[in-house]
Design an enzyme around this catalytic site. Sequence first.
Site, PDB file in Angstrom:
ATOM      1  N   GLU A   1      18.417 -11.877 103.524  1.00  0.00           N
ATOM      2  CA  GLU A   1      19.543 -11.034 103.134  1.00  0.00           C
ATOM      3  C   GLU A   1      19.553  -9.812 104.059  1.00  0.00           C
ATOM      4  O   GLU A   1      18.515  -9.286 104.421  1.00  0.00           O
ATOM      5  CB  GLU A   1      19.420 -10.628 101.670  1.00  0.00           C
ATOM      6  CG  GLU A   1      19.474 -11.851 100.771  1.00  0.00           C
ATOM      7  CD  GLU A   1      19.649 -11.521  99.301  1.00  0.00           C
ATOM      8  OE1 GLU A   1      20.013 -10.382  98.972  1.00  0.00           O
ATOM      9  OE2 GLU A   1      19.411 -12.428  98.484  1.00  0.00           O
TER      10      GLU A   1
ATOM     11  N   PHE B   1       5.776  -7.856 108.087  1.00  0.00           N
ATOM     12  CA  PHE B   1       5.445  -8.183 106.692  1.00  0.00           C
ATOM     13  C   PHE B   1       4.077  -7.658 106.278  1.00  0.00           C
ATOM     14  O   PHE B   1       3.410  -8.211 105.421  1.00  0.00           O
ATOM     15  CB  PHE B   1       5.597  -9.684 106.414  1.00  0.00           C
ATOM     16  CG  PHE B   1       6.995  -9.998 105.974  1.00  0.00           C
ATOM     17  CD1 PHE B   1       8.046  -9.883 106.860  1.00  0.00           C
ATOM     18  CD2 PHE B   1       7.270 -10.349 104.655  1.00  0.00           C
ATOM     19  CE1 PHE B   1       9.351 -10.112 106.463  1.00  0.00           C
ATOM     20  CE2 PHE B   1       8.579 -10.577 104.235  1.00  0.00           C
ATOM     21  CZ  PHE B   1       9.611 -10.453 105.150  1.00  0.00           C
TER      22      PHE B   1
ATOM     23  N   GLU C   1      17.025 -23.642 104.439  1.00  0.00           N
ATOM     24  CA  GLU C   1      17.638 -22.426 104.980  1.00  0.00           C
ATOM     25  C   GLU C   1      16.619 -21.298 104.934  1.00  0.00           C
ATOM     26  O   GLU C   1      16.016 -21.061 103.896  1.00  0.00           O
ATOM     27  CB  GLU C   1      18.853 -22.081 104.104  1.00  0.00           C
ATOM     28  CG  GLU C   1      19.594 -20.847 104.535  1.00  0.00           C
ATOM     29  CD  GLU C   1      20.009 -20.911 105.987  1.00  0.00           C
ATOM     30  OE1 GLU C   1      20.786 -21.821 106.328  1.00  0.00           O
ATOM     31  OE2 GLU C   1      19.547 -20.071 106.783  1.00  0.00           O
TER      32      GLU C   1
ATOM     33  N   ARG D   1      18.196  -8.949  92.039  1.00  0.00           N
ATOM     34  CA  ARG D   1      17.367  -9.970  91.401  1.00  0.00           C
ATOM     35  C   ARG D   1      15.886  -9.635  91.609  1.00  0.00           C
ATOM     36  O   ARG D   1      15.446  -9.408  92.714  1.00  0.00           O
ATOM     37  CB  ARG D   1      17.681 -11.361  91.979  1.00  0.00           C
ATOM     38  CG  ARG D   1      18.984 -11.937  91.438  1.00  0.00           C
ATOM     39  CD  ARG D   1      19.312 -13.254  92.087  1.00  0.00           C
ATOM     40  NE  ARG D   1      19.595 -13.096  93.498  1.00  0.00           N
ATOM     41  CZ  ARG D   1      19.749 -14.113  94.353  1.00  0.00           C
ATOM     42  NH1 ARG D   1      19.632 -15.355  93.926  1.00  0.00           N
ATOM     43  NH2 ARG D   1      20.021 -13.878  95.623  1.00  0.00           N
TER      44      ARG D   1
ATOM     45  N   GLY E   1       3.600  -1.247  99.815  1.00  0.00           N
ATOM     46  CA  GLY E   1       4.553  -0.495  99.009  1.00  0.00           C
ATOM     47  C   GLY E   1       4.663  -1.071  97.614  1.00  0.00           C
ATOM     48  O   GLY E   1       3.687  -1.598  97.062  1.00  0.00           O
TER      49      GLY E   1
ATOM     50  N   CYS F   1      14.334 -14.956  96.091  1.00  0.00           N
ATOM     51  CA  CYS F   1      13.570 -16.069  96.686  1.00  0.00           C
ATOM     52  C   CYS F   1      12.061 -15.952  96.509  1.00  0.00           C
ATOM     53  O   CYS F   1      11.459 -16.773  95.821  1.00  0.00           O
ATOM     54  CB  CYS F   1      13.896 -16.190  98.169  1.00  0.00           C
ATOM     55  SG  CYS F   1      15.585 -16.709  98.452  1.00  0.00           S
TER      56      CYS F   1
ATOM     57  N   LYS G   1      15.909  -4.744  98.454  1.00  0.00           N
ATOM     58  CA  LYS G   1      15.617  -4.285  99.808  1.00  0.00           C
ATOM     59  C   LYS G   1      16.875  -3.627 100.351  1.00  0.00           C
ATOM     60  O   LYS G   1      17.961  -3.800  99.777  1.00  0.00           O
ATOM     61  CB  LYS G   1      15.149  -5.427 100.707  1.00  0.00           C
ATOM     62  CG  LYS G   1      16.207  -6.463 101.056  1.00  0.00           C
ATOM     63  CD  LYS G   1      15.574  -7.510 101.961  1.00  0.00           C
ATOM     64  CE  LYS G   1      16.582  -8.228 102.800  1.00  0.00           C
ATOM     65  NZ  LYS G   1      15.987  -9.222 103.669  1.00  0.00           N
TER      66      LYS G   1
HETATM   67  C1  UDX Z   1      13.131 -14.164 102.037  1.00  0.00           C
HETATM   68  C2  UDX Z   1      12.623 -14.836 103.303  1.00  0.00           C
HETATM   69  O1  UDX Z   1      12.262 -13.837 104.268  1.00  0.00           O
HETATM   70  C3  UDX Z   1      13.676 -15.768 103.874  1.00  0.00           C
HETATM   71  O2  UDX Z   1      13.188 -16.442 105.024  1.00  0.00           O
HETATM   72  C4  UDX Z   1      14.066 -16.776 102.804  1.00  0.00           C
HETATM   73  O3  UDX Z   1      15.095 -17.615 103.287  1.00  0.00           O
HETATM   74  C5  UDX Z   1      14.532 -16.062 101.538  1.00  0.00           C
HETATM   75  O4  UDX Z   1      13.522 -15.148 101.093  1.00  0.00           O
HETATM   76  P1  UDX Z   1      14.823 -12.157 101.539  1.00  0.00           P
HETATM   77  O5  UDX Z   1      14.629 -12.459 100.091  1.00  0.00           O
HETATM   78  O6  UDX Z   1      16.186 -11.874 102.056  1.00  0.00           O
HETATM   79  O7  UDX Z   1      14.256 -13.356 102.418  1.00  0.00           O
HETATM   80  O8  UDX Z   1      13.949 -10.866 101.842  1.00  0.00           O
HETATM   81  P2  UDX Z   1      12.731 -10.450 102.797  1.00  0.00           P
HETATM   82  O9  UDX Z   1      13.233  -9.709 103.952  1.00  0.00           O
HETATM   83  O10 UDX Z   1      11.828 -11.584 103.066  1.00  0.00           O
HETATM   84  O11 UDX Z   1      12.004  -9.412 101.835  1.00  0.00           O
HETATM   85  C6  UDX Z   1      11.500  -9.840 100.575  1.00  0.00           C
HETATM   86  C7  UDX Z   1      10.861  -8.694  99.837  1.00  0.00           C
HETATM   87  O12 UDX Z   1       9.636  -8.325 100.450  1.00  0.00           O
HETATM   88  C8  UDX Z   1      11.701  -7.417  99.772  1.00  0.00           C
HETATM   89  O13 UDX Z   1      11.638  -6.908  98.456  1.00  0.00           O
HETATM   90  C9  UDX Z   1      11.024  -6.505 100.757  1.00  0.00           C
HETATM   91  O14 UDX Z   1      11.201  -5.145 100.432  1.00  0.00           O
HETATM   92  C10 UDX Z   1       9.573  -6.919 100.602  1.00  0.00           C
HETATM   93  N1  UDX Z   1       8.722  -6.619 101.776  1.00  0.00           N
HETATM   94  C11 UDX Z   1       8.989  -7.176 102.981  1.00  0.00           C
HETATM   95  C12 UDX Z   1       7.608  -5.788 101.637  1.00  0.00           C
HETATM   96  O15 UDX Z   1       7.334  -5.284 100.538  1.00  0.00           O
HETATM   97  N2  UDX Z   1       6.820  -5.558 102.715  1.00  0.00           N
HETATM   98  C13 UDX Z   1       7.049  -6.088 103.940  1.00  0.00           C
HETATM   99  O16 UDX Z   1       6.278  -5.832 104.875  1.00  0.00           O
HETATM  100  C14 UDX Z   1       8.182  -6.932 104.079  1.00  0.00           C
END
Ligand code: UDX
Length: 437
Positions: free
Chosen positions: A152, A253, A148, A334, A257, A264, A327
């Site tokens: 989130e 991505f 998957e 978590r 920051g 995950c 986020k």
């Molecule tokens: C992630 C994966 O994207 C997803 O495909 C997988 O199934 C589960 O893990 P998620 O944990 O929901 O999803 O969050 P994601 O949107 O990937 O962000 C992860 C973290 O990275 C957040 O804390 C976000 O703030 C941070 N982030 C993201 C950054 O610091 N910079 C970025 O450019 C993007």
Amino acid sequence: MKISVIGCGYLGAVHAVAMAELGHQVVGVDVDAHRISELNSGRVPFYEPQVAQILSLALARGRVAFSTDIAAVAGSRVHFLAVGTPQRPNSQAADLAAVDAAVGALIPHLRPGDLVVGKSTVPVGTAAALAARLSAECPGVMLAWNPEFLKEGSAVKDTISPDRIVYGLPPGGDAEVARAYLDDVYARAVDDGTPVVVTDYQTAELSKVAANAFLATKISFINAMAEIAEVVDADVTKLADAIGHDGRIGRKFLNAGVGFGGGCLPKDIRAFTARAEELGCGESVSFLKAVDAINVRQRQRVVDLVVALLGGEIYQKRVAILGLSFKPDSDDIRDSPALDVAVQLKGLGADVVAVDPQAISHAMRKHPQLTFTENVATALDGAHATVLVTEWKTFTELDPTWAASLVRRPIIVDARNCLDRQAWRSAGWVYRGIGRN
Ligand code: UDX
């Protein structure tokens, strides 16, 4: 199709209601009685856009039901395993206890011809071991691995219209049967032309951890650039634009920051490293330790920046923390960088007041030593420093002139580089981002 989903946490609950929304008849099973009773009453035990809506629709149509009794899976042909695989308490590796327990509970209720489908994120090799167990204890039952990739905040959309689907199929003749079941489950997405990658178990398992490792690496890469940018007085946001226009790199991505958190990315890169070491190829992913270290360092750098901006005098200084979830559009704390920063500042003696639109109740349970408010004005009131750590819209749209009228000292650390620094500076703020000159 009649479908069961074992494990109704974030992944499982979303999967169950999304499958019902697609027209399947779904039963969700979980050992947590409170969670099951909430879901049966139409309440979603976490914050995720759209889930409550499609849950109440599915309940009204009689398309979904939830139970603590594993016998409720009887009659389902496809059984999704969606239980958690958290980091083990004293190790970097994933804890597979819930997967093993779910399979053990499921086995007495399986019939030949059933398909068990793993969705949980697992160390490579897990599916093969489970397939061996199934073939010994319930011959004729098939296993597929179907990772998957949902995020989130957009979990429903990601489940109903994923950007790709991966089928890790069993060897031999069962592959065709398992694929036909999965094509039925995902009929809408398949008909819409969603790419389907058909492969073996181990490639399917790896595709999930490799995707998360890549995303984590991208974030830590840009955060490493942010550190360099600070030293040479460059701007990491412009740097990300400059390299991100290259289609091979891509701008997504690359937001520097406070770094990544959540249920995950951090635990998946650690579990991947631990598994690679077990397999004798730890060297190949040793860079993930650097990725993790950069990420942990970002949190410390934000804390250090706040202390420095207060002239080293943090004790009993009031610090407004904007954001607690890992986020925006999530109540998930978590491994949240925001919460970590709040706790570290509190540990240094600051008088921390944290505000978040959704995550306060979770944060309060875990860190009762912090002060929380649901009101941004209350958080800002009399603050010596303000730290934006989660880019909720309600924070990114703050009026800097109004905010300046509330605080004691107009000092802001924009730990997500999401504010218009010119506008904040014009309103009299001392503005500091991450890696921005
Ligand atoms: C992630 C994966 O994207 C997803 O495909 C997988 O199934 C589960 O893990 P998620 O944990 O929901 O999803 O969050 P994601 O949107 O990937 O962000 C992860 C973290 O990275 C957040 O804390 C976000 O703030 C941070 N982030 C993201 C950054 O610091 N910079 C970025 O450019 C993007």
